[in-house]
Scaffold this motif. Structure first.
Motif, PDB file in Angstrom:
ATOM      1  N   GLN A  28       0.795  -1.291   0.024  1.00 24.31           N
ATOM      2  CA  GLN A  28       0.018   0.054  -0.081  1.00 24.31           C
ATOM      3  C   GLN A  28       0.982   1.212  -0.007  1.00 24.31           C
ATOM      4  OE1 GLN A  28      -2.266  -0.085   3.592  1.00 24.31           O
ATOM      5  NE2 GLN A  28      -3.488  -2.142   2.685  1.00 24.31           N
ATOM      6  N   ARG A  29       1.847   1.288   0.872  1.00 24.92           N
ATOM      7  CA  ARG A  29       2.738   2.366   0.749  1.00 24.92           C
ATOM      8  C   ARG A  29       4.238   2.163   0.938  1.00 24.92           C
ATOM      9  NH1 ARG A  29      -0.056   6.689   4.978  1.00 24.92           N
ATOM     10  NH2 ARG A  29      -1.526   7.165   3.637  1.00 24.92           N
ATOM     11  N   VAL A  30       5.136   3.143   0.321  1.00 31.35           N
ATOM     12  CA  VAL A  30       6.513   2.864   0.282  1.00 31.35           C
ATOM     13  C   VAL A  30       6.990   4.244   0.659  1.00 31.35           C
ATOM     14  CG1 VAL A  30       8.403   2.523  -1.263  1.00 31.35           C
ATOM     15  CG2 VAL A  30       6.277   1.290  -1.504  1.00 31.35           C
ATOM     16  N   ALA A  31       8.058   4.284   1.681  1.00 32.85           N
ATOM     17  CA  ALA A  31       8.786   5.499   2.023  1.00 32.85           C
ATOM     18  C   ALA A  31      10.220   5.112   1.484  1.00 32.85           C
ATOM     19  CB  ALA A  31       8.834   5.516   3.636  1.00 32.85           C
ATOM     20  N   TYR A  32      10.794   6.311   0.839  1.00 34.20           N
ATOM     21  CA  TYR A  32      12.086   6.272   0.658  1.00 34.20           C
ATOM     22  C   TYR A  32      13.018   7.217   1.552  1.00 34.20           C
ATOM     23  CZ  TYR A  32      11.583   3.913  -3.821  1.00 34.20           C
ATOM     24  OH  TYR A  32      11.490   2.812  -4.751  1.00 34.20           O
ATOM     25  N   LEU A  33      14.173   6.888   2.043  1.00 33.41           N
ATOM     26  CA  LEU A  33      14.852   7.703   3.133  1.00 33.41           C
ATOM     27  C   LEU A  33      16.219   7.922   2.169  1.00 33.41           C
ATOM     28  CD1 LEU A  33      13.198   5.674   5.052  1.00 33.41           C
ATOM     29  CD2 LEU A  33      14.206   7.172   6.690  1.00 33.41           C
ATOM     30  N   CYS A  34      16.395   9.161   1.924  1.00 26.40           N
ATOM     31  CA  CYS A  34      17.769   9.531   1.261  1.00 26.40           C
ATOM     32  C   CYS A  34      18.562  10.474   1.981  1.00 26.40           C
ATOM     33  CB  CYS A  34      17.229   9.915   0.033  1.00 26.40           C
ATOM     34  SG  CYS A  34      16.569   8.950  -1.238  1.00 26.40           S
ATOM     35  N   TRP A  51       5.510   4.506  -8.559  1.00 29.67           N
ATOM     36  CA  TRP A  51       4.728   3.823  -7.642  1.00 29.67           C
ATOM     37  C   TRP A  51       3.224   4.357  -7.594  1.00 29.67           C
ATOM     38  CZ3 TRP A  51       5.709  -0.249  -5.464  1.00 29.67           C
ATOM     39  CH2 TRP A  51       7.318  -0.740  -5.105  1.00 29.67           C
ATOM     40  N   ARG A  52       3.193   5.890  -7.997  1.00 25.30           N
ATOM     41  CA  ARG A  52       1.754   6.443  -7.981  1.00 25.30           C
ATOM     42  C   ARG A  52       1.099   5.943  -9.219  1.00 25.30           C
ATOM     43  NH1 ARG A  52       5.156  11.990  -6.220  1.00 25.30           N
ATOM     44  NH2 ARG A  52       4.899  11.242  -4.017  1.00 25.30           N
ATOM     45  N   ARG A  53       1.684   5.703 -10.216  1.00 18.61           N
ATOM     46  CA  ARG A  53       1.456   5.120 -11.344  1.00 18.61           C
ATOM     47  C   ARG A  53       0.609   3.639 -11.009  1.00 18.61           C
ATOM     48  NH1 ARG A  53       5.399   5.266 -15.616  1.00 18.61           N
ATOM     49  NH2 ARG A  53       4.313   3.403 -16.292  1.00 18.61           N
ATOM     50  N   ALA A  54       1.339   3.033 -10.379  1.00 14.67           N
ATOM     51  CA  ALA A  54       0.969   1.617  -9.962  1.00 14.67           C
ATOM     52  C   ALA A  54      -0.040   1.632  -8.816  1.00 14.67           C
ATOM     53  CB  ALA A  54       2.283   0.851  -9.416  1.00 14.67           C
ATOM     54  N   LYS A  55      -0.659   2.786  -8.386  1.00 13.19           N
ATOM     55  CA  LYS A  55      -1.532   2.978  -7.264  1.00 13.19           C
ATOM     56  C   LYS A  55      -0.958   2.585  -5.959  1.00 13.19           C
ATOM     57  CE  LYS A  55      -4.533   4.055 -10.572  1.00 13.19           C
ATOM     58  NZ  LYS A  55      -4.478   5.110 -11.085  1.00 13.19           N
ATOM     59  N   VAL A  56       0.213   2.745  -5.698  1.00 18.14           N
ATOM     60  CA  VAL A  56       0.870   2.552  -4.405  1.00 18.14           C
ATOM     61  C   VAL A  56       1.245   3.962  -4.082  1.00 18.14           C
ATOM     62  CG1 VAL A  56       2.936   1.673  -2.829  1.00 18.14           C
ATOM     63  CG2 VAL A  56       1.580   0.300  -4.937  1.00 18.14           C
ATOM     64  N   GLU A  57       1.004   4.571  -2.728  1.00 24.87           N
ATOM     65  CA  GLU A  57       1.365   5.868  -1.979  1.00 24.87           C
ATOM     66  C   GLU A  57       2.835   5.456  -2.037  1.00 24.87           C
ATOM     67  OE1 GLU A  57      -1.205   7.863   0.508  1.00 24.87           O
ATOM     68  OE2 GLU A  57      -2.220   5.961   0.700  1.00 24.87           O
ATOM     69  N   ALA A  58       3.569   6.707  -2.224  1.00 28.10           N
ATOM     70  CA  ALA A  58       5.006   6.741  -2.075  1.00 28.10           C
ATOM     71  C   ALA A  58       5.347   8.045  -1.677  1.00 28.10           C
ATOM     72  CB  ALA A  58       5.891   6.345  -3.297  1.00 28.10           C
ATOM     73  N   LYS A  59       6.381   7.972  -0.910  1.00 28.02           N
ATOM     74  CA  LYS A  59       6.865   9.465  -0.268  1.00 28.02           C
ATOM     75  C   LYS A  59       8.328   9.253  -0.128  1.00 28.02           C
ATOM     76  CE  LYS A  59       5.942  12.827   3.276  1.00 28.02           C
ATOM     77  NZ  LYS A  59       4.827  13.294   4.325  1.00 28.02           N
ATOM     78  N   GLU A  87      -0.288   5.317   8.876  1.00 27.05           N
ATOM     79  CA  GLU A  87      -1.669   6.341   9.202  1.00 27.05           C
ATOM     80  C   GLU A  87      -2.572   5.754   8.166  1.00 27.05           C
ATOM     81  OE1 GLU A  87      -0.509  10.364   8.245  1.00 27.05           O
ATOM     82  OE2 GLU A  87      -0.494  10.071   6.036  1.00 27.05           O
ATOM     83  N   LYS A  88      -3.794   6.017   8.379  1.00 19.76           N
ATOM     84  CA  LYS A  88      -4.942   5.497   7.378  1.00 19.76           C
ATOM     85  C   LYS A  88      -4.666   6.019   5.880  1.00 19.76           C
ATOM     86  CE  LYS A  88      -9.948   5.557   6.997  1.00 19.76           C
ATOM     87  NZ  LYS A  88     -11.223   6.177   7.664  1.00 19.76           N
TER      88      LYS A  88
END
Length: 93
Positions: A28-34, A51-59, A87-88
């Protein structure tokens, strides 16, 4: 099965087909830490769009004042990452 992922200084090369498979498996979600001073942020921006095109939230989260490692004071940022990851979810349009 994983519903959430945190990728630290890597993972920007995951291709769109793999992202779609991971979405179908429940991601559902992917977080990148750089690190602020590494090349990770630039590479990650394209991955965020896929990721967003694949309908996965990413930040993207930036670790200040470091390169390819963790900052000395990681607790606050780590808490922000986990708070966002769990979070929801935002409803899809």
């Amino acid at each position: 099965r994983f519903t959430h992922a945190a990728l630290v200084e890597g993972g920007a090369g995951i291709d769109f087909s793999r992202m779609r498979i991971l979405k179908k498996r429940g991601l559902q979600r992917v977080a990148y830490l750089c690190g602020e001073y590494s090349g990770c942020r630039k590479r990650t921006r394209a991955a965020l769009r896929r990721w967003r095109r694949a309908k996965v939230e990413a930040k993207l989260f930036v670790m200040p004042r470091v390169g390819h490692n963790y900052p000395d004071k990681f607790d606050g940022l780590g808490a922000d990452v986990f708070r966002w990851l769990f979070e929801k979810p935002t409803p899809s349009p």
